[in-house]
Motif scaffolding. Structure first.
Motif, PDB file in Angstrom:
ATOM      1  N   VAL A  16       0.858  -1.191   0.000  1.00 52.83           N
ATOM      2  CA  VAL A  16       0.000   0.000   0.000  1.00 52.83           C
ATOM      3  C   VAL A  16       0.897   1.245   0.000  1.00 52.83           C
ATOM      4  N   ARG A  17       0.517   2.217  -0.798  1.00 54.17           N
ATOM      5  CA  ARG A  17       1.397   3.370  -0.966  1.00 54.17           C
ATOM      6  C   ARG A  17       1.582   4.129   0.353  1.00 54.17           C
ATOM      7  N   ARG A  18       2.663   4.861   0.437  1.00 56.66           N
ATOM      8  CA  ARG A  18       3.126   5.450   1.691  1.00 56.66           C
ATOM      9  C   ARG A  18       2.086   6.338   2.366  1.00 56.66           C
ATOM     10  N   ASP A  19       1.381   7.179   1.605  1.00 53.82           N
ATOM     11  CA  ASP A  19       0.458   8.126   2.237  1.00 53.82           C
ATOM     12  C   ASP A  19      -0.818   7.452   2.746  1.00 53.82           C
ATOM     13  N   GLN A  20      -0.971   6.143   2.486  1.00 52.13           N
ATOM     14  CA  GLN A  20      -2.117   5.402   3.011  1.00 52.13           C
ATOM     15  C   GLN A  20      -1.684   4.348   4.039  1.00 52.13           C
ATOM     16  N   ARG A  21      -0.481   4.485   4.571  1.00 49.67           N
ATOM     17  CA  ARG A  21       0.028   3.502   5.522  1.00 49.67           C
ATOM     18  C   ARG A  21      -0.062   3.997   6.966  1.00 49.67           C
ATOM     19  N   TRP A  22      -1.028   4.829   7.243  1.00 46.81           N
ATOM     20  CA  TRP A  22      -1.275   5.266   8.615  1.00 46.81           C
ATOM     21  C   TRP A  22      -2.114   4.203   9.326  1.00 46.81           C
ATOM     22  N   GLY A  23      -2.342   4.398  10.613  1.00 47.09           N
ATOM     23  CA  GLY A  23      -3.256   3.499  11.326  1.00 47.09           C
ATOM     24  C   GLY A  23      -2.555   2.414  12.111  1.00 47.09           C
ATOM     25  N   VAL A  24      -2.967   1.160  11.898  1.00 41.05           N
ATOM     26  CA  VAL A  24      -2.495   0.070  12.765  1.00 41.05           C
ATOM     27  C   VAL A  24      -1.001  -0.223  12.690  1.00 41.05           C
ATOM     28  N   PRO A  25      -0.231   0.213  11.667  1.00 42.53           N
ATOM     29  CA  PRO A  25       1.214  -0.013  11.752  1.00 42.53           C
ATOM     30  C   PRO A  25       1.916   0.857  12.810  1.00 42.53           C
ATOM     31  N   ALA A  26       1.271   1.887  13.310  1.00 42.86           N
ATOM     32  CA  ALA A  26       1.925   2.801  14.257  1.00 42.86           C
ATOM     33  C   ALA A  26       2.429   2.041  15.480  1.00 42.86           C
TER      34      ALA A  26
END
Length: 316
Positions: free
Chosen positions: A204-214
């Motif tokens: 998934v592209r970088r600007d949509q990789r927010w959320g549960v990976p934090a």
């Protein structure tokens, strides 16, 4: 940005601000979970379960909105549930369902994915392309998608009417089961198909990789899909679902939310929960993924549902 889009965003923001002057406390998301009750179990590791329950509640303290959480870890047997059967509009997380259904259909028909299917699945997941999603949804058809949901064992996911896949109703518990299709928790897809699906979600592209990976540590790989959609009722839906692999373990995190006053607010709530889960499951490991800076969070909807007032019109 075009003037008409700027005007539309301003109007939506104003409407949502008015609707959310009295937000629902996130810690009161489910009456069945009284304040202080355990949210997690972990086999014989009561210490881990108690600590994780406490940390998730702490992450939600003082946060507005309605939030549901579902977590499962294969190594410890940890299971966490908060309002996991509360229903939400799925927004773009419905694209995971579509990808899995396409993989299952190919398996049933004793073939690999066609070039046409691959050219829809990849952009649908990696860039959240809605045109690709609509075409795949139409190609799969309502009946096949419903049959796939039954096979997976979901209990409360209902497909959006008139082809409005972004308004598919779902729960955190069902999303956890759908992630389990890709991690091998359920006997639905062969290993090669599971690996293909996880690979799309890892890219998934970088600007949509927010959320549960934090908060995830170095050496762990995130396979995720997010959804972000404002509506006249319940404000912003902000969702993040992900499977995490590496270090000899696999775990899944699902956080669904609505009644958020903005997308950035919902993202921050999700990321505080994710931090708590990653920290609890990876003691002693350095954090490799920080919180997403608010300046990098767009307030543009994911486009997974039509503008208000058009929900009942069939697609052209």
């Amino acid at each position: 940005m075009a003037p008409h889009l700027r005007k539309c965003r301003t109007a939506v923001a104003a409407a949502l601000t008015t609707a959310l002057l009295a937000p629902i406390p996130a810690t009161a998301a489910e009456a069945g979970h009284p304040q202080g009750a355990a949210l997690c179990t972990a086999g014989r590791d009561r210490t881990l379960a108690a600590r994780m329950s406490q940390d998730i509640r702490a992450a939600l303290s003082s946060r507005a909105g309605t939030v549901s959480v579902a977590v499962h870890d294969t190594r410890t047997g940890l299971v966490c549930e908060l309002a996991s059967r509360r229903r939400y509009d799925s927004a773009s997380v419905a694209k995971v369902l579509m990808m899995e259904a396409a993989l299952r259909r190919a398996q049933e028909w004793r073939r690999g994915l066609t070039g046409w299917e691959h050219r829809r699945i990849r952009p649908m997941i990696t860039t959240s392309d809605n045109v690709a999603a609509q075409r795949l949804w139409s190609d799969l058809g309502y009946s096949y998608l419903a049959r796939f949901l039954r096979r997976v064992g979901t209990t409360a996911t209902t497909l959006g009417s008139y082809g409005r896949w972004g308004l598919t109703g779902t729960t955190a518990a069902d999303q956890l089961r759908l992630l389990g299709v890709l991690t091998g928790a359920h006997d639905v897809l062969r290993p090669g198909s599971r690996a293909y699906g996880l690979r799309q979600m890892a890219e998934v592209r970088r600007d949509q990789r927010w959320g549960v990976p934090a908060g995830m540590p170095r050496g762990v790989r995130a396979h995720l899909k997010n959804g972000w959609l404002p509506r006249a009722t319940h404000g912003w839906r902000v969702h993040s679902v992900g499977a995490f692999t590496g270090g000899g373990r696999t775990y899944r995190i699902v956080v669904l939310s609505h009644d958020n006053p903005s997308m950035a607010y919902g993202v921050r709530t999700i990321e505080r929960i994710a931090q708590a889960v990653h920290r609890g499951l990876n003691k002693g490991r350095g954090v490799g993924r920080p919180l997403t800076p608010e300046s990098e969070i767009s307030e543009v909807p994911d486009g997974s549902a039509p503008a208000e007032g058009k929900d009942r019109e069939p697609p052209a």
